[in-house]
Design a protein around this motif. Structure first.
Motif, PDB file in Angstrom:
ATOM      1  N   GLU A  16      64.644  22.628   9.407  1.00 28.21           N
ATOM      2  CA  GLU A  16      64.888  24.026   8.619  1.00 28.21           C
ATOM      3  C   GLU A  16      65.926  24.219   9.878  1.00 28.21           C
ATOM      4  OE1 GLU A  16      66.928  26.673   6.880  1.00 28.21           O
ATOM      5  OE2 GLU A  16      66.292  25.074   6.130  1.00 28.21           O
ATOM      6  N   LYS A  17      67.196  23.870   9.803  1.00 29.34           N
ATOM      7  CA  LYS A  17      68.550  24.229  10.614  1.00 29.34           C
ATOM      8  C   LYS A  17      69.290  25.370  10.034  1.00 29.34           C
ATOM      9  CE  LYS A  17      67.737  19.894  13.002  1.00 29.34           C
ATOM     10  NZ  LYS A  17      67.085  19.426  11.697  1.00 29.34           N
ATOM     11  N   LYS A  20      71.908  25.847  12.452  1.00 25.97           N
ATOM     12  CA  LYS A  20      71.905  25.058  13.165  1.00 25.97           C
ATOM     13  C   LYS A  20      72.537  25.206  14.622  1.00 25.97           C
ATOM     14  CE  LYS A  20      71.021  21.436  11.910  1.00 25.97           C
ATOM     15  NZ  LYS A  20      69.645  20.612  12.526  1.00 25.97           N
ATOM     16  N   ASN A 126      61.947  13.995   8.892  1.00 21.48           N
ATOM     17  CA  ASN A 126      63.042  14.750   8.759  1.00 21.48           C
ATOM     18  C   ASN A 126      64.260  13.388   9.419  1.00 21.48           C
ATOM     19  OD1 ASN A 126      65.817  15.760   9.297  1.00 21.48           O
ATOM     20  ND2 ASN A 126      64.162  17.911  10.403  1.00 21.48           N
ATOM     21  N   ALA A 129      70.467  16.395   7.678  1.00 23.44           N
ATOM     22  CA  ALA A 129      71.027  15.656   6.538  1.00 23.44           C
ATOM     23  C   ALA A 129      72.755  15.626   6.858  1.00 23.44           C
ATOM     24  CB  ALA A 129      71.405  18.369   6.673  1.00 23.44           C
ATOM     25  N   GLN A 171      62.513  15.207   4.972  1.00 22.95           N
ATOM     26  CA  GLN A 171      63.580  16.503   5.411  1.00 22.95           C
ATOM     27  C   GLN A 171      64.524  16.968   5.603  1.00 22.95           C
ATOM     28  OE1 GLN A 171      60.703  16.331   7.777  1.00 22.95           O
ATOM     29  NE2 GLN A 171      58.742  16.563   5.763  1.00 22.95           N
ATOM     30  N   GLU A 172      65.594  17.929   4.553  1.00 24.26           N
ATOM     31  CA  GLU A 172      66.980  17.716   5.129  1.00 24.26           C
ATOM     32  C   GLU A 172      67.766  16.280   4.623  1.00 24.26           C
ATOM     33  OE1 GLU A 172      68.672  18.549   8.540  1.00 24.26           O
ATOM     34  OE2 GLU A 172      67.268  19.268   9.706  1.00 24.26           O
ATOM     35  N   ASP A 174      70.058  15.575   1.482  1.00 27.70           N
ATOM     36  CA  ASP A 174      71.339  16.046   0.932  1.00 27.70           C
ATOM     37  C   ASP A 174      71.906  14.840  -0.026  1.00 27.70           C
ATOM     38  OD1 ASP A 174      72.555  14.461   3.101  1.00 27.70           O
ATOM     39  OD2 ASP A 174      73.914  16.400   3.467  1.00 27.70           O
ATOM     40  N   SER A 199      71.364  26.383   1.472  1.00 26.80           N
ATOM     41  CA  SER A 199      71.026  25.460   2.012  1.00 26.80           C
ATOM     42  C   SER A 199      72.170  25.997   2.747  1.00 26.80           C
ATOM     43  CB  SER A 199      71.209  24.434   1.006  1.00 26.80           C
ATOM     44  OG  SER A 199      71.533  23.513   1.937  1.00 26.80           O
ATOM     45  N   CYS A 201      73.422  23.820   4.352  1.00 27.02           N
ATOM     46  CA  CYS A 201      75.123  22.530   3.641  1.00 27.02           C
ATOM     47  C   CYS A 201      76.202  23.342   2.927  1.00 27.02           C
ATOM     48  CB  CYS A 201      74.039  21.544   2.924  1.00 27.02           C
ATOM     49  SG  CYS A 201      73.066  20.412   4.309  1.00 27.02           S
ATOM     50  N   ASP A 211      70.456  20.471   1.381  1.00 28.68           N
ATOM     51  CA  ASP A 211      69.605  19.871   1.087  1.00 28.68           C
ATOM     52  C   ASP A 211      68.244  21.366   0.710  1.00 28.68           C
ATOM     53  OD1 ASP A 211      69.691  21.658   3.622  1.00 28.68           O
ATOM     54  OD2 ASP A 211      67.966  20.767   4.718  1.00 28.68           O
ATOM     55  N   HIS A 263      59.217  21.897   5.095  1.00 26.96           N
ATOM     56  CA  HIS A 263      59.993  22.045   6.320  1.00 26.96           C
ATOM     57  C   HIS A 263      60.163  23.375   7.122  1.00 26.96           C
ATOM     58  CE1 HIS A 263      64.164  21.392   8.237  1.00 26.96           C
ATOM     59  NE2 HIS A 263      63.773  21.895   8.948  1.00 26.96           N
TER      60      HIS A 263
END
Length: 419
Positions: A16-17, A20, A126, A129, A171-172, A174, A199, A201, A211, A263
């Motif tokens: 999980e970002k 980010k 991962n 994304a 994960q991630e 998108d 998300s 994203c 994502d 995630h």
């Protein structure tokens, strides 16, 4: 089968970002080179085009996607994986070869290899994304064109096609609906996707939707018994992190296997939230796997469905969420500890990146398994520091800031095992 684009040698086929920000919960600084310790050996994104690729694989699928609804996957079935792998290799001829990774067989492994108990190959990854890689991550040593989706998607698919897992946990993701769902369906996989409620994203211009986590299983090997889509909670409050849990019936052994992908929350300072998310997930897994809804306190004695949990936990082994999983009454062990000489130490890293704040070298990704019901036959080794290169991840030769993890597991024999 065509050989993968390794830099040398051969291979056995088969966060999980949220914002980010730099750090990602990792440890900054230089990471020691990993030494081998033994012998080597499914919120929906809109359907859209593939970005003008000239590949037969992606071009054909893009044309089909523009003319046929996703509810009718029949046109994609029975693609030749060897041919798809060759197309990936052709599309990536200008890029350097991926680092060679051997399969490692833990010492003392003696699995039963008769036809009714063949191993199950599981991949955890991962994949980074696309919207985050290009729009938020800030990989200062990775050229922007190395992150271009028109080529990076081939690198991701090449990795999957090389190892051909029976179960794939991502994960991630998108680009689920326009890329991974149709392609994996063409290869005989069933998929499930669960997007993050908020998300990051979606904050990126020209994003491809939210994502989330995706879980695929090979339909020739498994049939689906049940699916649970979970939004993880902390202190009884819903969070932005999710998990998919599926109970599968193995057609080879007639036994059941529960698989989860998740995630957890990223970044330093969120350790208590990750721990609470882990506790919530463990409680759900306890209920799902326990026989007849029996209490977790008696599940080892009463027998439960064997469990595999894959994920980017965004947590080093020193964190409380790691201790929760390793001490759970579900009886879980981390597969990648088996790479170490004592079988008790995690790899030095599963993610290695350089951001404006510095270098982050971290062990964040795990494959947990029920150790009294499953045994690990082999694992995919971790590339060395030299193989990863001075600019770290991602790069022209590797598509994500996380390494893929892969292991083969086998059901342990015993009359007490749940059928």
């Amino acid at each position: 089968m065509s050989l993968p684009r390794w830099e040398h040698g051969t291979v056995t086929p088969a966060s999980e970002k949220e914002e980010k920000e730099e750090g990602g919960g990792g440890v900054k600084g230089t990471c020691p080179q990993l030494k081998p310790s033994g012998a080597s050996i499914s919120g929906a994104a809109p359907v859209g085009p593939m970005g003008g690729s000239s590949s037969r694989l992606f071009g054909t699928l893009a044309q089909s996607l523009n003319s046929a609804p996703l509810a009718q996957p029949e046109p994609y079935l029975n693609q030749d994986p060897d041919q798809l792998l060759r197309e990936c290799e052709e599309a990536l001829q200008r890029r350097p070869a991926r680092p060679h990774r051997d399969l490692f067989y833990p010492s003392g492994t003696a699995p039963c290899r008769h036809k009714h108990n063949s191993s199950i190959r599981i991949m955890q990854w991962n994949i980074l994304a696309q919207a985050l890689g290009e729009g938020k991550d800030g990989f200062i040593r990775c050229p922007l064109d190395a992150l271009n989706w028109q080529e990076r998607k081939y690198l991701i698919l090449e990795e999957i096609l090389t190892y051909r897992p029976d179960i794939l946990c991502l994960q991630e993701v998108d680009h689920y609906y326009d890329t991974f769902q149709p392609i994996m369906a063409s290869l005989g996989y069933q998929g499930s996707f669960l997007a993050k409620p908020w998300s990051p994203c979606l904050d990126v211009e020209q994003n491809n939707g939210p994502d989330g986590c995706a879980l695929f299983y090979r339909s020739a090997r498994f049939s689906l018994q049940a699916t649970a889509h979970l939004r993880l909670s902390a202190l009884m409050l819903p969070t932005n992190q999710v998990a998919i849990v599926q109970t599968l019936n193995c057609k080879v052994t007639g036994r059941r296997l529960c698989v989860a992908v998740t995630h957890l929350k990223a970044r330093s300072g969120w350790e208590r939230l990750r721990s609470a998310q882990g506790a919530d997930l463990l409680q759900s897994l306890c209920s799902i796997t326990s026989q007849g809804g029996s209490s977790c306190q008696t599940e080892v004695e009463s027998g439960t469905i064997p469990l595999v949990v894959c994920g980017d936990f965004n947590a080093e082994p020193s964190e409380d969420v790691y201790r929760r999983f390793s001490s759970s009454t579900l009886g879980l062990n981390s597969a990648y500890k088996l790479l170490s000489s004592d079988g008790q130490t995690e790899p030095a890293y599963t993610s290695w990146k350089i951001r404006p704040s510095g270098e982050s070298c971290s062990t964040l990704d795990y494959i947990w398994y029920t150790h009294d019901a499953l045994s690990v036959d082999c694992l995919l080794n971790i590339p060395t520091e030299e193989q990863i290169g001075p600019d770290r991840l991602p790069s022209y030769h590797y598509p994500s800031d996380h390494l893929s993890l892969l292991c083969d597991v086998i059901f342990r024999e015993g009359p007490h095992r749940l059928m």
